[in-house]
Scaffold this motif. Structure first.
Motif, PDB file in Angstrom:
ATOM      1  N   ARG A  20       0.831  -1.210   0.000  1.00  0.00           N
ATOM      2  CA  ARG A  20       0.000   0.000   0.000  1.00  0.00           C
ATOM      3  C   ARG A  20       0.863   1.257   0.000  1.00  0.00           C
ATOM      4  O   ARG A  20       0.613   2.190  -0.777  1.00  0.00           O
ATOM      5  N   ARG A  56      -5.371  -6.941  -3.193  1.00  0.00           N
ATOM      6  CA  ARG A  56      -6.737  -6.435  -3.035  1.00  0.00           C
ATOM      7  C   ARG A  56      -6.877  -5.597  -1.763  1.00  0.00           C
ATOM      8  O   ARG A  56      -7.526  -4.552  -1.770  1.00  0.00           O
ATOM      9  N   GLU A  57      -6.274  -6.065  -0.665  1.00  0.00           N
ATOM     10  CA  GLU A  57      -6.355  -5.302   0.581  1.00  0.00           C
ATOM     11  C   GLU A  57      -5.596  -3.983   0.463  1.00  0.00           C
ATOM     12  O   GLU A  57      -6.038  -2.952   0.992  1.00  0.00           O
ATOM     13  N   THR A  60      -7.720  -1.708  -1.494  1.00  0.00           N
ATOM     14  CA  THR A  60      -8.820  -1.247  -0.648  1.00  0.00           C
ATOM     15  C   THR A  60      -8.380  -0.076   0.223  1.00  0.00           C
ATOM     16  O   THR A  60      -9.105   0.916   0.387  1.00  0.00           O
ATOM     17  N   ARG A  63      -8.250   2.971  -1.808  1.00  0.00           N
ATOM     18  CA  ARG A  63      -9.602   3.476  -2.068  1.00  0.00           C
ATOM     19  C   ARG A  63     -10.098   4.288  -0.880  1.00  0.00           C
ATOM     20  O   ARG A  63     -10.725   5.338  -1.053  1.00  0.00           O
ATOM     21  N   TYR A  64      -9.833   3.804   0.354  1.00  0.00           N
ATOM     22  CA  TYR A  64     -10.218   4.558   1.540  1.00  0.00           C
ATOM     23  C   TYR A  64      -9.543   5.923   1.556  1.00  0.00           C
ATOM     24  O   TYR A  64     -10.104   6.915   2.023  1.00  0.00           O
ATOM     25  N   GLU A 148     -10.000  -0.590   8.014  1.00  0.00           N
ATOM     26  CA  GLU A 148      -9.396  -1.464   7.010  1.00  0.00           C
ATOM     27  C   GLU A 148      -9.310  -2.901   7.520  1.00  0.00           C
ATOM     28  O   GLU A 148      -9.610  -3.861   6.789  1.00  0.00           O
ATOM     29  N   LEU A 151     -12.808  -4.504   7.523  1.00  0.00           N
ATOM     30  CA  LEU A 151     -13.211  -4.969   6.199  1.00  0.00           C
ATOM     31  C   LEU A 151     -12.478  -6.258   5.831  1.00  0.00           C
ATOM     32  O   LEU A 151     -13.077  -7.188   5.274  1.00  0.00           O
ATOM     33  N   MET A 155     -14.137  -9.733   4.764  1.00  0.00           N
ATOM     34  CA  MET A 155     -13.742 -10.335   3.494  1.00  0.00           C
ATOM     35  C   MET A 155     -13.264 -11.774   3.703  1.00  0.00           C
ATOM     36  O   MET A 155     -13.538 -12.662   2.891  1.00  0.00           O
ATOM     37  N   GLU A 171     -16.338  -6.176  -2.079  1.00  0.00           N
ATOM     38  CA  GLU A 171     -15.349  -5.406  -2.830  1.00  0.00           C
ATOM     39  C   GLU A 171     -16.002  -4.236  -3.550  1.00  0.00           C
ATOM     40  O   GLU A 171     -15.469  -3.127  -3.583  1.00  0.00           O
ATOM     41  N   SER A 174     -16.915  -1.550  -0.874  1.00  0.00           N
ATOM     42  CA  SER A 174     -15.967  -1.430   0.234  1.00  0.00           C
ATOM     43  C   SER A 174     -15.866  -0.016   0.790  1.00  0.00           C
ATOM     44  O   SER A 174     -15.583   0.175   1.965  1.00  0.00           O
ATOM     45  N   ALA A 175     -16.106   1.005  -0.040  1.00  0.00           N
ATOM     46  CA  ALA A 175     -15.982   2.387   0.437  1.00  0.00           C
ATOM     47  C   ALA A 175     -16.986   2.707   1.534  1.00  0.00           C
ATOM     48  O   ALA A 175     -16.727   3.539   2.395  1.00  0.00           O
TER      49      ALA A 175
END
Length: 246
Positions: A20, A56-57, A60, A63-64, A148, A151, A155, A171, A174-175
């Motif tokens: 990330r 994917r995490e 995510t 995206r946050y 996070e 979620l 998931m 997914e 997720s927001a």
């Protein structure tokens, strides 16, 4: 570089954080401009030497942060970084209403997911669920947002159904799928910690039932957790609108 990631990481959580932060640095550093499409999920797994779950995490998390958006069938696209808004402007009634809508849809789906996970989870999936639960507690102890990690736990439960549609739903939403961390303002430290521990306790009832293979108890615990989330959000909505509970 990918081998260095593997050797330095102590678990999935640290891998997610590393990937990330690397992607965040590349976006903020201009390697990817607003509107650019990031490499595909498969390309990112090869570049960073990690699993698709880690990618994917990490995405995510981005995206946050408002740095990327996932467009179904098109890929991951970079957004123009937003200036952080005050809490009062983020906690508007329209946003909360939207979160409540997602919670209402999530509830029957995740109750079913919890029951199926209790019946279908593999030993590896069970371990992943417990690892995600531990990550939530780690965030609480460090006085960090649990959103996070929360979620990721949901998931992991969805993945344990072995039906990919449950994960796809989370997914795609997720927001707003895990909105509960906004119920208590960040400057109310003691209240925030107590609230997070309540969430952790509710999660624990779910995962113990899944681990025991108790379908009925898993469904009941997930229902209590998500129904409670709806009640707490409606209380906040009334408070913001100045409506008393009397």
């Amino acid at each position: 570089m990918s081998s260095q990631l593997k050797s330095n990481a102590k678990g999935a959580g640290s891998l997610v954080a590393q990937v990330r932060e690397r992607l965040r640095s590349e976006i903020l550093g201009g390697q990817y401009a607003p509107g650019d499409r990031l490499p595909s999920e498969i390309e990112l797994t090869e570049t960073h030497g990690v699993s698709r779950t880690v990618i994917r995490e990490a995405v995510t998390g981005l995206r946050y942060d408002g740095l990327v958006e996932v467009r179904q069938g098109a890929g991951i696209f970079v957004l123009k970084p937003n200036t952080p808004q005050p809490l009062s402007s983020r906690l508007d009634t329209a946003r909360i209403s939207s979160d409540l809508e997602v919670l209402e849809v999530r509830t029957p789906l995740e109750i079913e997911a919890a029951g199926l996970a209790a019946l279908r989870r593999s030993p590896a999936q069970e371990e992943a669920i417990f690892e995600c639960h531990a990550r939530v507690l780690k965030c609480i102890d460090a006085n960090e947002s649990i959103r996070e990690a929360d979620l990721a736990l949901h998931m992991a439960i969805a993945a344990a159904t072995n039906n990919p549609l449950f994960m796809q739903f989370l997914e795609s939403h997720s927001a707003s799928a895990i909105p509960q961390s906004k119920v208590v303002a960040d400057d109310h430290g003691a209240d925030q910690t107590a609230y997070r521990r309540l969430i952790h306790k509710e999660h624990q009832a779910v995962i113990v039932a899944i681990s025991d293979g108790d379908e009925k108890a898993a469904r009941a615990a997930m229902q209590q957790h998500l129904r409670g989330s709806q009640v707490r959000y409606r209380d906040l909505l009334r408070e913001l609108r100045g409506v008393s509970a009397s």
